[in-house]
Design a protein around this motif. Structure first.
Motif, PDB file in Angstrom:
ATOM      1  N   GLU A  90     -32.958   2.372 -35.229  1.00  0.00           N
ATOM      2  CA  GLU A  90     -32.002   1.815 -34.272  1.00  0.00           C
ATOM      3  C   GLU A  90     -30.880   1.057 -34.967  1.00  0.00           C
ATOM      4  OE1 GLU A  90     -30.276   1.332 -30.631  1.00  0.00           O
ATOM      5  OE2 GLU A  90     -31.871   2.671 -31.315  1.00  0.00           O
ATOM      6  N   ARG A 107     -28.458   3.500 -36.391  1.00  0.00           N
ATOM      7  CA  ARG A 107     -27.590   4.053 -35.355  1.00  0.00           C
ATOM      8  C   ARG A 107     -26.445   3.101 -35.040  1.00  0.00           C
ATOM      9  NH1 ARG A 107     -32.526   5.830 -31.304  1.00  0.00           N
ATOM     10  NH2 ARG A 107     -33.056   7.820 -32.329  1.00  0.00           N
ATOM     11  N   ARG A 134     -27.870   9.729 -33.189  1.00  0.00           N
ATOM     12  CA  ARG A 134     -27.801   9.506 -31.746  1.00  0.00           C
ATOM     13  C   ARG A 134     -27.116   8.183 -31.419  1.00  0.00           C
ATOM     14  NH1 ARG A 134     -34.169  10.954 -30.587  1.00  0.00           N
ATOM     15  NH2 ARG A 134     -34.084  13.153 -31.294  1.00  0.00           N
ATOM     16  N   LEU A 140     -29.571   2.729 -28.538  1.00  0.00           N
ATOM     17  CA  LEU A 140     -30.239   2.504 -27.261  1.00  0.00           C
ATOM     18  C   LEU A 140     -29.548   1.391 -26.477  1.00  0.00           C
ATOM     19  CD1 LEU A 140     -33.971   2.534 -28.460  1.00  0.00           C
ATOM     20  CD2 LEU A 140     -32.737   4.396 -27.301  1.00  0.00           C
ATOM     21  N   ASN A 141     -29.635   1.468 -25.165  1.00  0.00           N
ATOM     22  CA  ASN A 141     -29.097   0.429 -24.297  1.00  0.00           C
ATOM     23  C   ASN A 141     -30.153  -0.664 -24.132  1.00  0.00           C
ATOM     24  OD1 ASN A 141     -27.383  -0.925 -22.521  1.00  0.00           O
ATOM     25  ND2 ASN A 141     -28.196   0.157 -20.734  1.00  0.00           N
ATOM     26  N   VAL A 142     -30.342  -1.444 -25.193  1.00  0.00           N
ATOM     27  CA  VAL A 142     -31.353  -2.505 -25.208  1.00  0.00           C
ATOM     28  C   VAL A 142     -30.756  -3.755 -25.843  1.00  0.00           C
ATOM     29  CG1 VAL A 142     -33.311  -0.908 -25.324  1.00  0.00           C
ATOM     30  CG2 VAL A 142     -32.281  -1.755 -27.442  1.00  0.00           C
ATOM     31  N   THR A 176     -40.789   3.162 -29.134  1.00  0.00           N
ATOM     32  CA  THR A 176     -39.391   2.974 -28.765  1.00  0.00           C
ATOM     33  C   THR A 176     -39.305   2.192 -27.465  1.00  0.00           C
ATOM     34  OG1 THR A 176     -38.785   5.079 -29.802  1.00  0.00           O
ATOM     35  CG2 THR A 176     -37.242   4.152 -28.194  1.00  0.00           C
ATOM     36  N   GLU A 219     -35.069   2.018 -22.342  1.00  0.00           N
ATOM     37  CA  GLU A 219     -33.676   1.638 -22.163  1.00  0.00           C
ATOM     38  C   GLU A 219     -33.458   1.016 -20.785  1.00  0.00           C
ATOM     39  OE1 GLU A 219     -30.312   3.791 -24.023  1.00  0.00           O
ATOM     40  OE2 GLU A 219     -31.667   5.505 -23.901  1.00  0.00           O
TER      41      GLU A 219
END
Length: 582
Positions: A200, A203, A233, A236-238, A250, A253
């Protein structure tokens, strides 16, 4: 790669040193970039512990929400540990800390720095930029494969983006790209079997590099083509709190807004531009090429832009709370994207390419579009909640929009839209021309001032012809006149009077910057939510003195030459790090 060319935490290679040849010159590759490290030990260059923590908090508040390069819980503990013993800080962490100082200071005003740290912003920036450069040399930047060093470099680039020559920035961003590719950030960590947390963070770093590289490339007149080379990718929306170094699964999200909302919105635009670039029937020449050139029918561009507008509205704006500064910043920037794309799709350059002239309806549409682009930028400039993010806005001056507006104002001399246009010009240009000081005397700034004086003269002359009052004189007009007079481009008649004193002008400029209201949005197709956010304020009252400019040369009735403006812009970019224009 790490098993073949291992590095220590400081980026120093463990390879067996090559035997030295007698008389051979020992070269320091890093010195090629920033010069030799000024000091072997930089521990004495740090501020006191109170100021270190204060700069860290400023970074978290002003810079981190728009970049999301670091994991706050992890890095904060490392910084707290470093404060206790600055002599033992790992060199890659020290480079990151100095870059954070630079970015934090860049996001503050001169007054805020002087009040909070007891020294001028210019002095502290020079000190910490030199220390950051030295630390990057010492850490072996050009041969590193350390992610922390790459984070430091990217934050440093962001901190100098508004003051470095764009071509130098383009080279620096190229180095960041090469380091990222050497680390393998262009490959998604899940394909490489890497831990979830590391995947993450890779990314986040890669996507921020692609955005920065593309933005700098466009600024410098170059092209960037990273997307086709990567399979990394979208992050993530976290939130940071959802991530942990030891996590085995994982995290789910969020379906709403998180700390990542601004970055994810920008990455959505990047993906959209990449998709559209594939539609172009000729070779790749930049992501904006498809939308800004005439190879794709205008009707298709209109559909493409509407598609992106709907995506942004559904995925981001609908989840924003305008009472939260980051959300308001996201909303305003998101709303500005479609007008910017429409300007690119309808730009007069396209008609020049086709040897055609735009219709009056097309000119009207372009004028309203440019007003929208400028208006959204002004909302960011004049809203207290987004003031801390102005470091991100300052290097995105809407040259094309202002040039087109001013050109049209030579003929649209009176009316409600004319008054609105002059207000937008006043706010936008006051910040640019007053903040940049000597840099605002470039040929490009001069040409814009020249055009503005002609447009204002057209307004005054038309009002005199109709025996009606002019609108209040924009506070930026005396600055434009002084600039044009300084190099004797104009021979003003004796009847021309500029009675606004420099003190009044400074007060008006301060009023424009200190206002806490948002100008009411009057864009034609603004959704209800947008109207609710923008209808909370009034026009800024500059109380400008109305002076007569009847003696100015009237505007000539000729179409604007965008080729000349493009040449001026390129010259400005090449010389933008020089203060010696005159």
């Amino acid at each position: 790669m790490e098993s073949i060319l291992p590095e220590s935490s400081g980026g120093i290679s463990h390879q067996i040193p090559r035997a030295r040849i007698e008389g051979e010159l020992e070269l320091d590759e890093g010195a090629l970039l920033f010069g030799a490290a000024s000091k072997p030990n930089l521990s004495g260059e740090h501020p006191n512990p109170v100021h270190i923590f204060k700069l860290w908090q400023v970074f978290l508040e002003n810079v981190n929400p728009l970049t999301k390069l670091i994991h706050i819980p992890t890095l904060q503990q490392r910084i707290l540990n470093a404060i206790g013993d600055l002599n033992s800080v790992p060199s890659e962490l020290e480079a990151l800390i100095f870059a954070i100082y630079c970015a934090a200071l860049r996001s503050l005003s001169d007054e805020e720095v002087l009040q909070g740290f007891g020294k001028s912003r210019a002095i502290l920036l020079a000190q910490y930029q030199q220390a950051a450069q030295s630390s990057l040399v010492q850490v072996g930047l050009l041969k590193t494969s350390n992610m922390v060093v790459l984070q430091a470099l990217l934050i440093f680039i962001l901190s100098v983006r508004a003051v470095y020559n764009p071509h130098a920035l383009w080279s620096l961003s190229g180095i960041a790209v090469r380091i990222a590719q050497r680390i393998g950030l262009h490959r998604d960590g899940s394909r490489l079997g890497l831990p979830i947390f590391e995947t993450e963070m890779r990314r986040r770093l890669w996507w921020q590099i692609t955005v920065v590289d593309a933005a700098i490339g466009r600024l410098s007149g170059s092209t960037s083509s990273l997307y086709p080379l990567a399979d990394t990718r979208i992050p993530l929306n976290v939130n940071d709190s959802d991530l942990d170094v030891e996590m085995k699964e994982t995290p789910p999200e969020s379906s709403g807004a998180t700390e990542m909302i601004f970055c994810l919105m920008r990455y959505e635009l990047g993906q959209w531009l990449e998709r559209q670039s594939r539609l172009k029937p000729v070779a790749f020449n930049g992501y904006w090429e498809t939308i800004s050139r005439g190879s794709i029918p205008l009707e298709q561009k209109v559909r493409m832009i509407k598609e992106l507008e709907d995506i942004i509205e559904r995925k981001f704006i609908a989840h924003c709370d305008p009472s939260i500064p980051l959300h308001l910043m996201t909303m305003i920037v998101a709303w500005s994207v479609p007008p910017i794309l429409r300007l690119a799709a309808h730009h007069p350059r396209i008609y020049h390419e086709k040897c055609e002239l735009p219709t009056q309806a097309e000119k009207d549409f372009l004028f309203k579009t440019c007003l929208s682009v400028t208006e959204y930028g002004n909302i960011l400039l004049t809203t207290n909640k987004t003031r801390k993010y102005l470091w991100h806005v300052d290097n995105q001056f809407p040259w094309d929009s202002l040039i087109y507006i001013l050109d049209e104002l030579r003929y649209r001399a009176i009316g409600d839209e004319t008054a609105k246009a002059w207000h937008l010009i006043d706010v936008t240009c006051s910040r640019q021309y007053h903040q940049q000081g000597p840099r605002a005397r470039s040929p490009l700034h001069l040409a814009l001032a020249n055009l503005a004086v002609k447009a204002w003269a057209a307004h005054v002359l038309e009002c005199e012809r109709r025996h009606m009052s002019t609108i209040p004189q924009p506070s930026i007009i005396p600055t434009f006149l002084a600039l044009t007079q300084q190099i004797n481009l104009y021979s003003l008649s004796a009847s021309t009077q500029v009675t606004a004193s420099s003190q009044d002008q400074d007060q008006r400029s301060a009023a424009a910057e200190d206002t806490v209201t948002i100008h009411a949005g009057r864009t034609g197709d603004v959704p209800r939510l947008r109207e609710g956010v923008l209808q909370s304020a009034n026009l800024i009252d500059h109380n400008a003195h109305v002076a007569s400019f009847a003696g100015l040369y009237p505007a000539e009735n000729s179409p604007i030459d965008w080729v000349q403006w493009d040449a001026l812009f390129q010259e400005y970019q090449q010389q933008s790090n020089s203060l010696d224009y005159f």
